[in-house]
Write a protein that holds these residues in place. Structure first.
Motif, PDB file in Angstrom:
ATOM      1  N   GLU A 201     -53.390 -64.951 -85.177  1.00  0.00           N
ATOM      2  CA  GLU A 201     -53.390 -66.068 -86.135  1.00  0.00           C
ATOM      3  C   GLU A 201     -53.343 -67.412 -85.429  1.00  0.00           C
ATOM      4  O   GLU A 201     -53.615 -68.447 -86.046  1.00  0.00           O
ATOM      5  N   ASP A 202     -53.000 -67.424 -84.113  1.00  0.00           N
ATOM      6  CA  ASP A 202     -52.940 -68.687 -83.369  1.00  0.00           C
ATOM      7  C   ASP A 202     -54.316 -69.156 -82.924  1.00  0.00           C
ATOM      8  O   ASP A 202     -54.448 -70.267 -82.397  1.00  0.00           O
ATOM      9  N   ALA A 203     -55.322 -68.325 -83.101  1.00  0.00           N
ATOM     10  CA  ALA A 203     -56.667 -68.744 -82.721  1.00  0.00           C
ATOM     11  C   ALA A 203     -57.147 -69.840 -83.665  1.00  0.00           C
ATOM     12  O   ALA A 203     -56.785 -69.887 -84.839  1.00  0.00           O
ATOM     13  N   GLY A 204     -57.972 -70.755 -83.129  1.00  0.00           N
ATOM     14  CA  GLY A 204     -58.517 -71.811 -83.977  1.00  0.00           C
ATOM     15  C   GLY A 204     -58.908 -73.034 -83.183  1.00  0.00           C
ATOM     16  O   GLY A 204     -58.967 -73.021 -81.948  1.00  0.00           O
ATOM     17  N   ARG A 205     -59.160 -74.124 -83.897  1.00  0.00           N
ATOM     18  CA  ARG A 205     -59.569 -75.407 -83.294  1.00  0.00           C
ATOM     19  C   ARG A 205     -58.340 -76.316 -83.206  1.00  0.00           C
ATOM     20  O   ARG A 205     -57.753 -76.676 -84.221  1.00  0.00           O
ATOM     21  N   TYR A 206     -57.999 -76.676 -81.975  1.00  0.00           N
ATOM     22  CA  TYR A 206     -56.811 -77.498 -81.734  1.00  0.00           C
ATOM     23  C   TYR A 206     -57.232 -78.928 -81.370  1.00  0.00           C
ATOM     24  O   TYR A 206     -58.163 -79.139 -80.592  1.00  0.00           O
ATOM     25  N   SER A 207     -56.506 -79.901 -81.935  1.00  0.00           N
ATOM     26  CA  SER A 207     -56.722 -81.317 -81.604  1.00  0.00           C
ATOM     27  C   SER A 207     -55.356 -81.991 -81.557  1.00  0.00           C
ATOM     28  O   SER A 207     -54.358 -81.453 -82.062  1.00  0.00           O
ATOM     29  N   CYS A 208     -55.315 -83.201 -80.938  1.00  0.00           N
ATOM     30  CA  CYS A 208     -54.050 -83.906 -80.800  1.00  0.00           C
ATOM     31  C   CYS A 208     -54.229 -85.366 -81.197  1.00  0.00           C
ATOM     32  O   CYS A 208     -55.345 -85.890 -81.275  1.00  0.00           O
ATOM     33  N   ALA A 209     -53.109 -86.007 -81.442  1.00  0.00           N
ATOM     34  CA  ALA A 209     -53.106 -87.433 -81.812  1.00  0.00           C
ATOM     35  C   ALA A 209     -51.755 -88.005 -81.433  1.00  0.00           C
ATOM     36  O   ALA A 209     -50.814 -87.279 -81.112  1.00  0.00           O
ATOM     37  N   LEU A 210     -51.679 -89.337 -81.424  1.00  0.00           N
ATOM     38  CA  LEU A 210     -50.418 -90.025 -81.180  1.00  0.00           C
ATOM     39  C   LEU A 210     -49.776 -90.370 -82.505  1.00  0.00           C
ATOM     40  O   LEU A 210     -50.447 -90.794 -83.457  1.00  0.00           O
ATOM     41  N   HIS A 211     -48.479 -90.150 -82.551  1.00  0.00           N
ATOM     42  CA  HIS A 211     -47.755 -90.490 -83.774  1.00  0.00           C
ATOM     43  C   HIS A 211     -47.898 -91.981 -84.060  1.00  0.00           C
ATOM     44  O   HIS A 211     -47.712 -92.825 -83.192  1.00  0.00           O
ATOM     45  N   GLY A 212     -48.277 -92.258 -85.288  1.00  0.00           N
ATOM     46  CA  GLY A 212     -48.462 -93.651 -85.673  1.00  0.00           C
ATOM     47  C   GLY A 212     -49.859 -94.158 -85.459  1.00  0.00           C
ATOM     48  O   GLY A 212     -50.154 -95.312 -85.793  1.00  0.00           O
ATOM     49  N   HIS A 213     -50.742 -93.345 -84.908  1.00  0.00           N
ATOM     50  CA  HIS A 213     -52.118 -93.734 -84.669  1.00  0.00           C
ATOM     51  C   HIS A 213     -53.043 -92.830 -85.484  1.00  0.00           C
ATOM     52  O   HIS A 213     -52.780 -91.648 -85.676  1.00  0.00           O
ATOM     53  N   SER A 214     -54.141 -93.402 -85.896  1.00  0.00           N
ATOM     54  CA  SER A 214     -55.069 -92.648 -86.742  1.00  0.00           C
ATOM     55  C   SER A 214     -56.059 -91.817 -85.937  1.00  0.00           C
ATOM     56  O   SER A 214     -56.685 -90.916 -86.469  1.00  0.00           O
ATOM     57  N   TYR A 215     -56.198 -92.125 -84.673  1.00  0.00           N
ATOM     58  CA  TYR A 215     -57.191 -91.418 -83.875  1.00  0.00           C
ATOM     59  C   TYR A 215     -56.735 -89.990 -83.592  1.00  0.00           C
ATOM     60  O   TYR A 215     -55.608 -89.754 -83.174  1.00  0.00           O
ATOM     61  N   ILE A 216     -57.679 -89.059 -83.808  1.00  0.00           N
ATOM     62  CA  ILE A 216     -57.437 -87.649 -83.519  1.00  0.00           C
ATOM     63  C   ILE A 216     -58.490 -87.205 -82.516  1.00  0.00           C
ATOM     64  O   ILE A 216     -59.674 -87.502 -82.662  1.00  0.00           O
ATOM     65  N   SER A 217     -58.052 -86.475 -81.519  1.00  0.00           N
ATOM     66  CA  SER A 217     -58.957 -86.052 -80.453  1.00  0.00           C
ATOM     67  C   SER A 217     -59.980 -85.054 -80.985  1.00  0.00           C
ATOM     68  O   SER A 217     -59.769 -84.411 -82.019  1.00  0.00           O
ATOM     69  N   PRO A 218     -61.085 -84.914 -80.251  1.00  0.00           N
ATOM     70  CA  PRO A 218     -62.006 -83.815 -80.581  1.00  0.00           C
ATOM     71  C   PRO A 218     -61.270 -82.478 -80.442  1.00  0.00           C
ATOM     72  O   PRO A 218     -60.340 -82.339 -79.644  1.00  0.00           O
ATOM     73  N   ALA A 219     -61.709 -81.485 -81.227  1.00  0.00           N
ATOM     74  CA  ALA A 219     -61.029 -80.193 -81.241  1.00  0.00           C
ATOM     75  C   ALA A 219     -61.512 -79.322 -80.101  1.00  0.00           C
ATOM     76  O   ALA A 219     -62.685 -79.335 -79.725  1.00  0.00           O
ATOM     77  N   ALA A 220     -60.581 -78.571 -79.555  1.00  0.00           N
ATOM     78  CA  ALA A 220     -60.897 -77.553 -78.554  1.00  0.00           C
ATOM     79  C   ALA A 220     -60.602 -76.187 -79.179  1.00  0.00           C
ATOM     80  O   ALA A 220     -59.570 -76.002 -79.825  1.00  0.00           O
ATOM     81  N   HIS A 221     -61.510 -75.260 -78.990  1.00  0.00           N
ATOM     82  CA  HIS A 221     -61.355 -73.943 -79.623  1.00  0.00           C
ATOM     83  C   HIS A 221     -60.575 -73.005 -78.712  1.00  0.00           C
ATOM     84  O   HIS A 221     -60.900 -72.832 -77.542  1.00  0.00           O
ATOM     85  N   LEU A 222     -59.538 -72.406 -79.298  1.00  0.00           N
ATOM     86  CA  LEU A 222     -58.745 -71.415 -78.584  1.00  0.00           C
ATOM     87  C   LEU A 222     -59.051 -70.047 -79.184  1.00  0.00           C
ATOM     88  O   LEU A 222     -58.848 -69.825 -80.382  1.00  0.00           O
TER      89      LEU A 222
END
Length: 569
Positions: A201-222
């Motif tokens: 169930e942990d498989a999927g597309r992971y992305s990150c962002a900074l708290h308080g910022h709207s920008y979200i990184s491109p997703a990496a597939h695990l």
């Protein structure tokens, strides 16, 4: 001339000034320049794309000066008047001055992009001079990238890193997303996400962002690899499988990477390979439990078994008879019809010979009689067809009946001879024991199906089989002495001779009369009247001397009687 410009002129005139004057000018310059300046904190900013950047700064100027204008510029060039960013269309909507224009010169730049990577300086103008703060603030704009392995095996640990091209200036708090959904309460102060004992169930597309910022990184597939799970078998079609149909079984499983190796088993017997297993022209022999085995490089698993119920019409129809097999008249007999069919047959018909006699899987005959003997068969039927059983024969056993005695000859014998009596009966099995009795005698006078009687009397027989016995009616046997027989024989012979002689004589007399009448008719064309008695043409024959009267005067020649027993007149 600005303070900076005044300093340059002073340095150019050092060579021309006397030493004392030079010292005084240097001291004046140091005092003057000590009160002009701009302070930046920090000097280098690493910001995330689309975030807002605060460029903090303070500035000082000599007492007595009045601030006329303040602004920020980028990449100042020596000897050129730097432009005001607030008048640049690319910055005018994103730049906000936060200072007081007296000492604080802080600004906010919003929605930074890679195009905003420059050196930014603060410049202020007084009523006396101008000043551009150096070295300024260097802005670097970075995006975020998730660094993760392409795949991890289920049960292992894995670490994901949110990376930037520079060290972020602010103390960043990272937020992680899986499949665009934030991971609940997963806010790490560092840039790593640790997944322990990874599940599929942990498989999927992971992305990150900074708290308080709207920008979200491109997703990496695990990708989480794991052996087959949830292995199942499906059967195509309506679910009703009739003998002769084609059936397809499909094996499905959840695995990563997808399973490419499939094996099929009926019970514990291997029957085929591949994700799809086809059975053409299915028969009842294919009925049973089937399961498949799914396999990849991480392991294998069997499905839950499915059962194939193959429908087919009745076959192997047979009739069984309860009991020992020996059926005696008066017994109760049960016939049972059995058949192999799917679904089980519920319609049964019974026939004796070609005649319908009953229904149901069980056919009962109470108090059976010999009339029930014969061939029986049953017909088994379900919705897919019908079939007859082979015939079975009921042999009903019963004791002798209809016992009778037959006599060869008249039953009258001469003393010293014998007459044969024969005993007949109806029984099953046929009677093999016969006893002969003479009335008024208790003991048997003979045995066997035939008996030779040597004396007069009334005789009867008894027929026996293992189920009982019965006696016949009595017959009479008469024995005559030799003289009586002789008299009877002579009388019979004489009587026969008399009868034969009379028949011969009568025939000759008739012929003679016919001849005589023919002569008379020929000699007398005109018939004389005669008495009515002359019309009688038939002579009357008696056992006396023949004497006929003639009603008419006709010469009649007397007949000559020969070979008779009567006297002539």
């Amino acid at each position: 001339m600005s303070v900076g410009e005044t300093g340059v002129a002073m340095m150019m005139s050092v060579r021309m000034a006397p030493p004392l004057l030079l010292i005084v000018l240097i001291m004046i310059h140091r005092v003057s320049s000590a009160v002009w300046g701009v302070s930046y904190s920090p000097l280098h900013i690493c910001a995330v794309k689309n975030s807002s950047v605060i460029m903090s700064c303070t500035f000082t100027y000599p007492t007595g000066h009045q601030i006329m204008e303040v602004f920020w510029t980028k990449n100042p060039v020596k000897g050129e008047e730097p432009p005001d960013l607030s008048e640049d269309p690319e910055y005018s909507q994103r730049l906000q001055y936060l200072g007081d224009k007296q000492q604080s010169c802080t600004i906010r730049l919003s929605h930074v992009t890679q195009k905003d990577q420059h050196k930014y300086c603060f410049r202020f103008i007084t009523d006396i001079d101008k000043w551009t703060g150096d070295p300024g603030v260097t802005l670097t704009v970075t995006d975020l990238q998730v660094e993760a392995p392409e795949r991890v095996t289920e049960g292992h640990n894995v670490s994901l890193t949110c990376k930037s091209s520079c060290t972020l200036t602010d103390r960043a708090t990272f937020i992680w997303y899986r499949n665009s959904q934030p991971l609940t309460e997963r806010r790490d102060r560092n840039n790593q996400l640790l997944l322990q004992s990874v599940r599929r169930e942990d498989a999927g597309r992971y992305s990150c962002a900074l708290h308080g910022h709207s920008y979200i990184s491109p997703a990496a597939h695990l990708s989480v690899t794991y052996p087959p799970k949830n292995v199942s078998v499906s059967i195509n079609g309506s679910g009703v499988i009739v003998e002769g149909d084609s059936v397809t079984l499909i094996c499905s499983s959840d695995s990563n990477p997808p399973a490419l190796n499939f094996s099929w088993f009926k019970g514990r017997t291997f029957v085929g390979s591949g994700r799809i297993y086809n059975i053409s022209k299915i028969s009842s022999d294919h009925s049973g439990e089937y399961k498949c085995k799914s396999r990849n490089e991480h392991g294998e698993k069997y499905s839950e078994a499915v059962t194939l119920h193959v429908m087919y019409p009745p076959r192997n129809v047979s009739v069984s008879i309860n009991g020992s097999g020996v059926i005696v008249e008066g017994d109760s007999v049960t016939l049972i019809c059995s058949s192999d069919s799917n679904p089980p047959a519920l319609n049964f018909s019974w026939f004796q010979g070609g005649m319908f006699v009953g229904s149901g899987r069980i056919y009962n005959i109470s108090k059976i009689s010999s009339d029930h003997s014969g061939d029986y068969k049953c017909k088994s039927r379900n919705e897919h067809g019908e079939k007859y059983s082979a015939a079975v024969t009921l042999h009903v056993m019963y004791p002798p009946r209809n016992v009778s005695v037959s006599i060869t000859g008249s039953g009258v014998i001469v003393e010293g001879d014998s007459v044969t009596l024969i005993c007949s009966s109806d029984s099953n099995p046929p009677a093999l024991i016969f006893s002969w009795f003479k009335e008024n005698q208790s003991s048997a006078v003979g045995y066997g199906q035939s008996f030779s009687a040597l004396q007069s009397g009334r005789f009867y027989c008894e027929a026996h089989n293992q189920h009982g016995s019965q006696r016949s009616d009595s017959v009479t046997v008469t024995v005559k002495g030799p003289l009586v027989i002789l008299h009877i024989s002579v009388g019979v012979i004489c009587g026969a001779a008399v009868i034969i002689t009379m028949l011969i004589w009568r025939s000759r007399m008739k012929k003679r009369k016919n001849s005589l009448e023919a002569q008379m008719n020929h000699s007398r064309p005109d018939h004389d009247r005669c008495t009515s008695d002359a019309k009688s043409t038939e002579p009357i024959y008696e056992n006396v001397t023949m004497n006929h009267s003639r009603p008419c005067d006709v010469e009649v020649t007397e007949p000559v009687y020969e070979n008779t027993m009567h006297d002539k007149p």
